[in-house]
Write an enzyme that holds these catalytic residues in place. Structure first.
Site, PDB file in Angstrom:
ATOM      1  CB  SER A  90      -0.800   0.113   1.334  1.00 45.36           C
ATOM      2  OG  SER A  90      -1.443   1.294   1.342  1.00 45.36           O
ATOM      3  CG  HIS A 145      -3.920  -1.573  -1.543  1.00 45.12           C
ATOM      4  ND1 HIS A 145      -4.865  -2.467  -1.651  1.00 45.12           N
ATOM      5  CD2 HIS A 145      -4.303  -0.930  -0.436  1.00 45.12           C
ATOM      6  CE1 HIS A 145      -6.000  -2.147  -0.936  1.00 45.12           C
ATOM      7  NE2 HIS A 145      -5.629  -0.978  -0.302  1.00 45.12           N
ATOM      8  CG  ASP A 189      -5.294   2.305   0.963  1.00 41.20           C
ATOM      9  OD1 ASP A 189      -6.292   1.487   0.852  1.00 41.20           O
ATOM     10  OD2 ASP A 189      -4.129   1.955   1.569  1.00 41.20           O
ATOM     11  CG  MET A 204      -8.733   6.582   2.692  1.00 42.40           C
ATOM     12  SD  MET A 204      -8.103   6.576   4.277  1.00 42.40           S
ATOM     13  CE  MET A 204      -6.943   5.156   4.063  1.00 42.40           C
ATOM     14  CG  HIS A 245      -9.328  -0.397  -0.150  1.00 40.84           C
ATOM     15  ND1 HIS A 245      -8.608  -0.449   0.906  1.00 40.84           N
ATOM     16  CD2 HIS A 245     -10.640  -0.481  -0.122  1.00 40.84           C
ATOM     17  CE1 HIS A 245      -9.581  -0.611   1.749  1.00 40.84           C
ATOM     18  NE2 HIS A 245     -10.563  -0.455   1.239  1.00 40.84           N
ATOM     19  CG  MET A 255     -11.397   2.690   2.466  1.00 38.20           C
ATOM     20  SD  MET A 255      -9.965   2.598   3.174  1.00 38.20           S
ATOM     21  CE  MET A 255      -8.680   2.829   1.645  1.00 38.20           C
ATOM     22  CG  MET A 281     -11.474  -3.638   4.996  1.00 36.63           C
ATOM     23  SD  MET A 281     -10.091  -3.027   4.347  1.00 36.63           S
ATOM     24  CE  MET A 281      -9.217  -2.312   5.589  1.00 36.63           C
ATOM     25  N   GLY A 296      -9.371   3.233   7.158  1.00 40.23           N
ATOM     26  CA  GLY A 296      -9.044   4.708   7.658  1.00 40.23           C
ATOM     27  C   GLY A 296      -7.826   5.079   7.629  1.00 40.23           C
ATOM     28  CG  PHE A 297      -6.271   6.453  10.206  1.00 38.84           C
ATOM     29  CD1 PHE A 297      -5.643   7.629   9.911  1.00 38.84           C
ATOM     30  CD2 PHE A 297      -7.422   6.023  10.940  1.00 38.84           C
ATOM     31  CE1 PHE A 297      -6.624   8.943  10.118  1.00 38.84           C
ATOM     32  CE2 PHE A 297      -8.519   7.379  10.784  1.00 38.84           C
ATOM     33  CZ  PHE A 297      -7.825   8.652  10.511  1.00 38.84           C
ATOM     34  N   GLY A 298      -3.216   3.767   8.149  1.00 39.01           N
ATOM     35  CA  GLY A 298      -2.279   2.724   7.993  1.00 39.01           C
ATOM     36  C   GLY A 298      -1.782   2.460   9.713  1.00 39.01           C
ATOM     37  N   GLY A 299      -0.721   1.518   9.635  1.00 39.42           N
ATOM     38  CA  GLY A 299      -0.111   1.258  10.877  1.00 39.42           C
ATOM     39  C   GLY A 299      -1.017   0.925  12.088  1.00 39.42           C
ATOM     40  CG  ASP A 302      -6.100  -3.179   3.157  1.00 41.27           C
ATOM     41  OD1 ASP A 302      -4.905  -2.871   3.526  1.00 41.27           O
ATOM     42  OD2 ASP A 302      -6.541  -2.248   2.535  1.00 41.27           O
ATOM     43  N   GLY A 303      -4.724  -4.559   6.262  1.00 34.98           N
ATOM     44  CA  GLY A 303      -4.556  -3.983   7.383  1.00 34.98           C
ATOM     45  C   GLY A 303      -3.602  -4.852   8.500  1.00 34.98           C
ATOM     46  N   GLY A 304      -2.520  -4.088   8.862  1.00 39.18           N
ATOM     47  CA  GLY A 304      -1.710  -4.941   9.861  1.00 39.18           C
ATOM     48  C   GLY A 304      -1.053  -6.059   9.404  1.00 39.18           C
ATOM     49  N   GLY A 329       1.290  -1.961   4.103  1.00 35.36           N
ATOM     50  CA  GLY A 329       1.906  -0.532   3.780  1.00 35.36           C
ATOM     51  C   GLY A 329       2.963  -0.230   4.917  1.00 35.36           C
ATOM     52  CB  SER A 330       3.421   0.561   8.414  1.00 38.70           C
ATOM     53  OG  SER A 330       2.571  -0.437   8.866  1.00 38.70           O
TER      54      SER A 330
HETATM   55  C1  DX5 Z   1      -6.500   1.195   5.704  1.00 36.88           C
HETATM   56  C2  DX5 Z   1      -6.097   0.907   4.467  1.00 36.88           C
HETATM   57  C3  DX5 Z   1      -4.742  -0.028   4.264  1.00 36.88           C
HETATM   58  C4  DX5 Z   1      -3.688   0.391   4.782  1.00 36.88           C
HETATM   59  C5  DX5 Z   1      -2.625  -0.606   5.247  1.00 36.88           C
HETATM   60  O1  DX5 Z   1      -7.572   1.632   5.760  1.00 36.88           O
HETATM   61  O2  DX5 Z   1      -6.944   0.273   3.620  1.00 36.88           O
HETATM   62  O3  DX5 Z   1      -4.488  -0.470   3.011  1.00 36.88           O
HETATM   63  O4  DX5 Z   1      -2.739   1.187   3.831  1.00 36.88           O
HETATM   64  O5  DX5 Z   1      -1.596  -0.200   6.021  1.00 36.88           O
HETATM   65  P1  DX5 Z   1      -0.847  -1.138   7.028  1.00 36.88           P
HETATM   66  O6  DX5 Z   1      -0.085  -2.110   6.415  1.00 36.88           O
HETATM   67  O7  DX5 Z   1       0.257  -0.074   7.715  1.00 36.88           O
HETATM   68  O8  DX5 Z   1      -1.808  -1.533   8.129  1.00 36.88           O
HETATM   69 ZN    ZN Z   2      -6.491  -0.312   1.626  1.00 44.79          ZN
END
Ligand code: DX5
Ligand code: ZN
Length: 222
Positions: free
Chosen positions: A8, A31, A33, A35, A64, A66, A135, A140-143, A173-175, A195-196
């Site tokens: 991401s 990927h 995102d 939003m 993706h 959102m 999900m 909404g947020f990475g990390g 997707d996520g974590g 992502g992170s």
């Molecule tokens: C969250 C996003 C994810 C996000 C994942 O709303 O849809 O795609 O970038 O980030 P990480 O891998 O850091 O959880």
């Molecule tokens: Zn995403």
């Protein structure tokens, strides 16, 4: 059904997106995102930026969305060159129609569900989609931290797909990181967004390779 790694770019440097896309050139998708500050509280990028990313990216784009009202906005992302366009089931007035509109523009289509959304009401849409996005954090947020309870939903998605006989991907997707990707692969996911984990690594390509290797230890008949 192969393993697909889709880093991401939410965790990339937004002033250097082209450079950071090239850092993940040996992944399978990028990927992206989108939003809108309504469907989720955060705001990122929209159609004009995604259109340019599609032109310069070394990888196909996994967009993706959102956003509210994908019925109106989602087909445009396919039109500007996204290869895979995923919208949220919760946001669509007519998900089957959104899926058709995306496919009509030549893209593959994904349907996403938030952690609190059950999959059952959407399973009759399987013939209309190419991917289900489960999900593994609140969008909404990475990390954020991976929610392991979502593996039940991944298993449910994979089982329904197997019963249907269709070739449909399951994305998480996520974590997703080295410590969580194996349980997701074991549950039946084959598309992994990170992502992170990827962009915090000193060498993003090494992290992509490490994630791929861990996922490949859990092949799923699909
Ligand atoms: C969250 C996003 C994810 C996000 C994942 O709303 O849809 O795609 O970038 O980030 P990480 O891998 O850091 O959880
Ligand atoms: Zn995403």
């Amino acid at each position: 059904m192969g393993i697909v790694i889709s880093p991401s770019i939410l965790a990339a440097d937004f002033a250097n997106l082209e450079r950071d896309l090239n850092r993940i050139a040996d992944a399978d998708y990028a990927h992206v995102d989108v939003m809108d500050g309504h469907f989720v509280p955060n705001l990122t990028i929209g159609l004009p930026v995604v259109a340019r990313l599609a032109q310069v990216s070394p990888l196909p784009l996994d967009v993706h969305l959102m956003i509210d009202d994908p019925d109106r906005w989602a087909p445009g992302y396919a039109e500007v060159g996204a290869n895979l366009v995923t919208f949220h089931a919760e946001a669509a007035a007519n998900p089957a129609q959104v899926a058709r509109d995306i496919r009509r523009h030549g893209a593959r289509v994904g349907i996403a569900v938030r952690p609190g959304t059950a999959l059952d009401p959407y399973l009759d849409l399987l013939p209309s989609v190419d991917m289900i996005l489960v999900m593994t954090v609140e969008p909404g947020f990475g990390g954020q931290s991976f929610i392991p309870e979502m593996m039940l939903k991944v298993r449910q998605a994979r089982a329904a797909i197997s019963r249907s006989g269709l070739d449909i991907w399951v994305e998480v997707d996520g974590g997703i990181s080295r410590s969580t990707i194996e349980q997701a692969a074991d549950a039946g996911a084959n598309v992994f967004v990170a992502g992170s984990a990827v962009y915090a690594a000193e060498v993003a390509a090494d992290e992509v390779a490490a994630l791929r290797e861990l996922a490949e230890r859990h092949p799923h008949a699909g």
